[in-house]
Design a protein around this motif. Structure first.
Motif, PDB file in Angstrom:
ATOM      1  N   LEU A 369      18.949 -14.692 -21.263  1.00 22.50           N
ATOM      2  CA  LEU A 369      20.046 -14.678 -20.304  1.00 22.50           C
ATOM      3  C   LEU A 369      20.322 -13.271 -19.792  1.00 22.50           C
ATOM      4  N   ARG A 370      20.231 -12.280 -20.703  1.00 21.69           N
ATOM      5  CA  ARG A 370      20.453 -10.895 -20.273  1.00 21.69           C
ATOM      6  C   ARG A 370      19.373 -10.468 -19.281  1.00 21.69           C
ATOM      7  N   GLU A 371      18.130 -10.816 -19.621  1.00 26.48           N
ATOM      8  CA  GLU A 371      17.048 -10.464 -18.700  1.00 26.48           C
ATOM      9  C   GLU A 371      17.214 -11.190 -17.367  1.00 26.48           C
ATOM     10  N   ARG A 372      17.624 -12.482 -17.472  1.00 30.83           N
ATOM     11  CA  ARG A 372      17.825 -13.230 -16.224  1.00 30.83           C
ATOM     12  C   ARG A 372      18.964 -12.616 -15.418  1.00 30.83           C
ATOM     13  N   GLY A 373      20.044 -12.227 -16.114  1.00 33.80           N
ATOM     14  CA  GLY A 373      21.152 -11.603 -15.392  1.00 33.80           C
ATOM     15  C   GLY A 373      20.749 -10.309 -14.729  1.00 33.80           C
ATOM     16  N   ILE A 374      19.975  -9.503 -15.464  1.00 31.16           N
ATOM     17  CA  ILE A 374      19.514  -8.235 -14.880  1.00 31.16           C
ATOM     18  C   ILE A 374      18.633  -8.511 -13.676  1.00 31.16           C
ATOM     19  N   LEU A 375      17.752  -9.527 -13.840  1.00 31.71           N
ATOM     20  CA  LEU A 375      16.848  -9.853 -12.738  1.00 31.71           C
ATOM     21  C   LEU A 375      17.628 -10.344 -11.523  1.00 31.71           C
ATOM     22  N   LEU A 376      18.632 -11.233 -11.777  1.00 31.76           N
ATOM     23  CA  LEU A 376      19.416 -11.734 -10.653  1.00 31.76           C
ATOM     24  C   LEU A 376      20.209 -10.615  -9.988  1.00 31.76           C
ATOM     25  N   LYS A 377      20.762  -9.723 -10.795  1.00 28.94           N
ATOM     26  CA  LYS A 377      21.501  -8.612 -10.205  1.00 28.94           C
ATOM     27  C   LYS A 377      20.576  -7.730  -9.371  1.00 28.94           C
ATOM     28  N   GLU A 378      19.372  -7.538  -9.887  1.00 30.64           N
ATOM     29  CA  GLU A 378      18.416  -6.735  -9.115  1.00 30.64           C
ATOM     30  C   GLU A 378      18.064  -7.435  -7.809  1.00 30.64           C
ATOM     31  N   VAL A 379      17.890  -8.785  -7.897  1.00 30.22           N
ATOM     32  CA  VAL A 379      17.579  -9.533  -6.680  1.00 30.22           C
ATOM     33  C   VAL A 379      18.726  -9.428  -5.682  1.00 30.22           C
ATOM     34  N   HIS A 380      19.972  -9.652  -6.176  1.00 31.35           N
ATOM     35  CA  HIS A 380      21.127  -9.551  -5.280  1.00 31.35           C
ATOM     36  C   HIS A 380      21.257  -8.138  -4.714  1.00 31.35           C
ATOM     37  N   VAL A 383      18.607  -7.811  -2.062  1.00 31.41           N
ATOM     38  CA  VAL A 383      18.956  -8.600  -0.883  1.00 31.41           C
ATOM     39  C   VAL A 383      20.059  -7.915  -0.098  1.00 31.41           C
ATOM     40  N   LYS A 384      21.045  -7.374  -0.852  1.00 31.26           N
ATOM     41  CA  LYS A 384      22.128  -6.652  -0.192  1.00 31.26           C
ATOM     42  C   LYS A 384      21.584  -5.442   0.565  1.00 31.26           C
ATOM     43  N   ASN A 385      20.675  -4.702  -0.052  1.00 31.65           N
ATOM     44  CA  ASN A 385      20.082  -3.540   0.631  1.00 31.65           C
ATOM     45  C   ASN A 385      19.313  -3.964   1.878  1.00 31.65           C
ATOM     46  N   ASN A 386      18.568  -5.053   1.753  1.00 30.93           N
ATOM     47  CA  ASN A 386      17.810  -5.518   2.914  1.00 30.93           C
ATOM     48  C   ASN A 386      18.732  -5.958   4.045  1.00 30.93           C
ATOM     49  N   LEU A 387      19.842  -6.669   3.660  1.00 34.73           N
ATOM     50  CA  LEU A 387      20.787  -7.084   4.686  1.00 34.73           C
ATOM     51  C   LEU A 387      21.453  -5.885   5.341  1.00 34.73           C
ATOM     52  N   GLN A 388      21.780  -4.872   4.519  1.00 38.55           N
ATOM     53  CA  GLN A 388      22.347  -3.663   5.108  1.00 38.55           C
ATOM     54  C   GLN A 388      21.326  -2.943   5.995  1.00 38.55           C
ATOM     55  N   LEU A 389      20.060  -3.019   5.608  1.00 35.87           N
ATOM     56  CA  LEU A 389      19.008  -2.442   6.461  1.00 35.87           C
ATOM     57  C   LEU A 389      18.939  -3.180   7.791  1.00 35.87           C
ATOM     58  N   ILE A 390      19.029  -4.524   7.713  1.00 32.75           N
ATOM     59  CA  ILE A 390      19.033  -5.299   8.950  1.00 32.75           C
ATOM     60  C   ILE A 390      20.248  -4.934   9.788  1.00 32.75           C
ATOM     61  N   SER A 391      21.417  -4.755   9.117  1.00 32.43           N
ATOM     62  CA  SER A 391      22.624  -4.370   9.851  1.00 32.43           C
ATOM     63  C   SER A 391      22.446  -3.004  10.519  1.00 32.43           C
ATOM     64  N   SER A 392      21.782  -2.090   9.822  1.00 34.51           N
ATOM     65  CA  SER A 392      21.540  -0.767  10.421  1.00 34.51           C
ATOM     66  C   SER A 392      20.616  -0.874  11.630  1.00 34.51           C
ATOM     67  N   ILE A 393      19.590  -1.728  11.522  1.00 31.88           N
ATOM     68  CA  ILE A 393      18.678  -1.918  12.664  1.00 31.88           C
ATOM     69  C   ILE A 393      19.440  -2.492  13.849  1.00 31.88           C
ATOM     70  N   MET A 394      20.357  -3.452  13.547  1.00 29.66           N
ATOM     71  CA  MET A 394      21.171  -4.022  14.623  1.00 29.66           C
ATOM     72  C   MET A 394      22.052  -2.953  15.255  1.00 29.66           C
ATOM     73  N   ARG A 425      26.633  -8.198  -2.932  1.00 30.29           N
ATOM     74  CA  ARG A 425      27.189  -7.057  -3.644  1.00 30.29           C
ATOM     75  C   ARG A 425      28.195  -7.521  -4.693  1.00 30.29           C
ATOM     76  N   THR A 426      29.005  -8.506  -4.365  1.00 30.56           N
ATOM     77  CA  THR A 426      29.962  -9.049  -5.330  1.00 30.56           C
ATOM     78  C   THR A 426      29.259  -9.683  -6.527  1.00 30.56           C
ATOM     79  N   LEU A 427      28.136 -10.361  -6.252  1.00 37.21           N
ATOM     80  CA  LEU A 427      27.400 -11.005  -7.334  1.00 37.21           C
ATOM     81  C   LEU A 427      26.793  -9.992  -8.294  1.00 37.21           C
ATOM     82  N   TYR A 428      26.163  -8.937  -7.778  1.00 35.02           N
ATOM     83  CA  TYR A 428      25.524  -8.017  -8.721  1.00 35.02           C
ATOM     84  C   TYR A 428      26.527  -7.062  -9.367  1.00 35.02           C
TER      85      TYR A 428
END
Length: 584
Positions: A369-380, A383-394, A425-428
């Motif tokens: 569960l800890r590894e899964r939580g770390i993995l999910l936080k890393e994924v979130h 994803v947040k960074n990518n969305l912010q990158l998309i926002s910057s491109i916009m 961001r709230t999730l991670y």
């Protein structure tokens, strides 16, 4: 474990091992049944032993009474023998003077008796050792003589004979069945020997007395304590005459418990009564009767000690270890099991092994569960960074675009992308990646989208703490973002008032939540809007998205425009699991 189950467990433990379902009570019941035949035999044998001991004590006491009264018995028996022998001789002497002379010579040679005389059937003693005649008809002895010819022993005192207490002994003279009179002998009580010493006992009778068949007391050993003061109420000596030797326990007039032994000395004539203090072993005793009960109690105590020593205390300790393990996952301490039975050692070993396996499995699951939580936080986070990158491109694209409508479209898309980024961001940042704080999420989305409005908007929050699954948090954030954009675009405060936007989130009923976004919208709604059904009064993309996000949440979207307020609300069920079973 529910509170009701916990209460039942506490009640069962409080009832202890002596409850109706406890081990001890059942063992005691079965052991009682097992010991019942032995107990009945013991009770019977104890009762027989007690009766035999009582009989032995009675015989011993009667023997002691007869032994003490032996001198009186011997004196009276000798006097009866002398009277019987004289009766065979003097009935042949016809001369009264010769008869009296013969009796005088006989009595003078022995000096044992106060008087020896021959009483004729008419009650006159014409022949006596004193050389004179006596009329016996006025005395109590004549009442006995006149009844039937038999040996008579009675108490009497004649001043003409002797100035002391006498015992009169009389035997009938019979010849060929014809009654010829009585030979009477008067014995001074001082001539009777003292009572014999009591051997083989440390106790002496309080009183030793003799009495005749009429209950008349002949002699008393202890003049200081008369027999009448020692006999219990209703104890009639005449009733005791003629019966076999008996010994009974009674209560003296002063309330003292005494033993009364009555034994015959001269058959049908003289009896002895001994008044004894309580003698050990005589009378009913409680202790022998309690022996089977004590044996049963001792057996139960031994059985309880054995069960407690061998089973109960180990089971209790094992139960405590199980409850402790269930409460805080603490392995039981290593205990000394030298005095435990093999079966209990096996049970404890199996429990320790099972507990260890459970701890290992839980540790493995926690790591996963800890590894899964770390993995999910890393994924979130990514994803947040990518969305912010998309926002910057916009943002870069909007700076290069001169068309205002295109820039507005890109700005709305950017707000939606940033809303999604806020969710990730709230999730991670949260401790539990499977739950989202809906109130915090909505507050951040509102703050993000109203940051460009400056201080011209009055924000009103009514947010209740509520955790949602990510599957519901995503459409909720998108719905909030679209509704805020719609509210900012259509906000029309009244003349001289500041525009305001109200955001609300609350629990509404059992397992339901309600979201409401309202803004200032001065002016009455149009007739066309009033006639249109709720949720279909605007055909733009924003309203289509709001309706879609509301459907994803599981509730209808309702819109109203009244009293200068434009209000958008939806009510949806709160999911407790990640996936709804209705989806499959």
């Amino acid at each position: 474990m529910t509170s009701e189950e916990g209460a039942r467990n506490r009640t069962a433990r409080a009832g202890g091992w002596f409850s109706t379902h406890g081990l001890v009570l059942r063992v005691v019941a079965f052991l009682t049944i097992a010991l019942m035949p032995i107990g009945l035999i013991a009770i019977y044998q104890t009762a027989e032993f007690q009766r035999e001991a009582l009989r032995r004590s009675e015989l011993s006491l009667l023997a002691l009474t007869g032994q003490a009264a032996a001198p009186v018995e011997q004196t009276i028996e000798r006097a009866l023998g002398v009277a019987e022998a004289l009766g065979a001789v003097i009935d042949q002497i016809d001369d009264t003077g010769a008869c009296s002379s013969f009796l005088d010579r006989y009595n003078e040679g022995r000096r044992l008796y106060a008087l020896i005389g021959l009483v004729s059937p008419d009650g006159i003693m014409r022949c006596s050792s004193m050389g004179r005649s006596f009329d016996m008809r006025g005395g109590g002895i004549w009442e006995q003589m006149s009844r039937r010819p038999a040996a008579i022993v009675t108490q009497g005192r004649r001043e003409a004979v002797a100035d002391e207490p006498l015992i009169n002994v009389a035997t009938p003279i019979l010849e060929d069945g014809e009654f010829l009179g009585y030979v009477q002998i008067a014995i001074p009580q001082r001539r009777i020997a003292a009572p014999a010493a009591i051997v083989d006992t440390d106790q002496a009778p309080l009183q030793l007395a003799t009495f005749n068949e009429l209950g008349e007391v002949l002699t008393e050993q202890n003049p200081d304590r008369p027999l009448g003061t020692l006999l219990p109420q209703g104890f009639d000596l005449a009733d005791k005459a003629g019966l076999r030797a008996t010994a009974t326990v009674g209560t003296a007039p002063d309330g003292t418990a005494l033993v009364y032994a009555v034994t015959p000395l001269v058959t049908g004539a003289v009896y002895a009564v001994g008044v004894w203090p309580p003698i050990e072993g005589f009378g009913p005793t409680v202790l022998p009767s309690l022996f089977p009960v004590l044996m049963w109690g001792a057996s139960l105590l031994v059985a309880y000690y054995a069960i407690h020593r061998l089973v109960i205390r180990h089971v209790r300790r094992l139960g405590r270890n199980m409850r402790r393990f269930g409460a805080d996952r603490q392995l039981p301490p290593r205990a000394a099991t030298a005095d435990m039975s093999r079966e209990l050692r096996e049970i404890e070993g199996e429990f320790v092994q099972m507990a260890g396996n459970i701890l290992q499995d839980e540790a493995r699951l926690e790591d996963q569960l800890r590894e899964r939580g770390i993995l999910l936080k890393e994924v979130h986070h990514r994803v947040k960074n990518n969305l912010q990158l998309i926002s910057s491109i916009m943002s870069m694209q909007m700076r290069r675009t001169r068309d205002q409508s295109t820039r507005d479209i890109l700005s709305r898309l950017q707000d939606r992308v940033l809303g999604l980024a806020t969710i990730h961001r709230t999730l991670y940042e949260s401790q539990d990646v499977g739950r989202v704080d809906a109130a915090r999420l909505m507050r951040e989305i509102v703050g993000q989208q109203t940051s460009g409005a400056g201080g011209g908007v009055d924000l009103r929050f009514d947010l209740e703490e509520l955790e949602l699954l990510p599957d519901q948090a995503v459409p909720l954030s998108l719905l909030t973002s679209e509704a805020l954009a719609n509210a900012l675009a259509n906000m029309k405060p009244a003349q001289g008032e500041t525009g305001w936007i109200a955001v609300g989130l609350r629990r509404d009923g059992d397992g339901m939540a309600a979201v409401e976004i309202a803004n200032a919208a001065a002016g009455a709604e149009t007739e066309a809007d009033a006639a249109a059904p709720a949720g279909a009064r605007s055909g733009g993309l924003g309203m289509n998205l709001i309706q879609a996000f509301s459907a994803q949440l599981g509730g209808p979207c309702e819109i109203s425009h009244r009293d200068g307020t434009y209000r958008l609300s939806t009510r949806f069920p709160i999911r407790e699991t990640q996936y709804d079973p209705q989806d499959y």
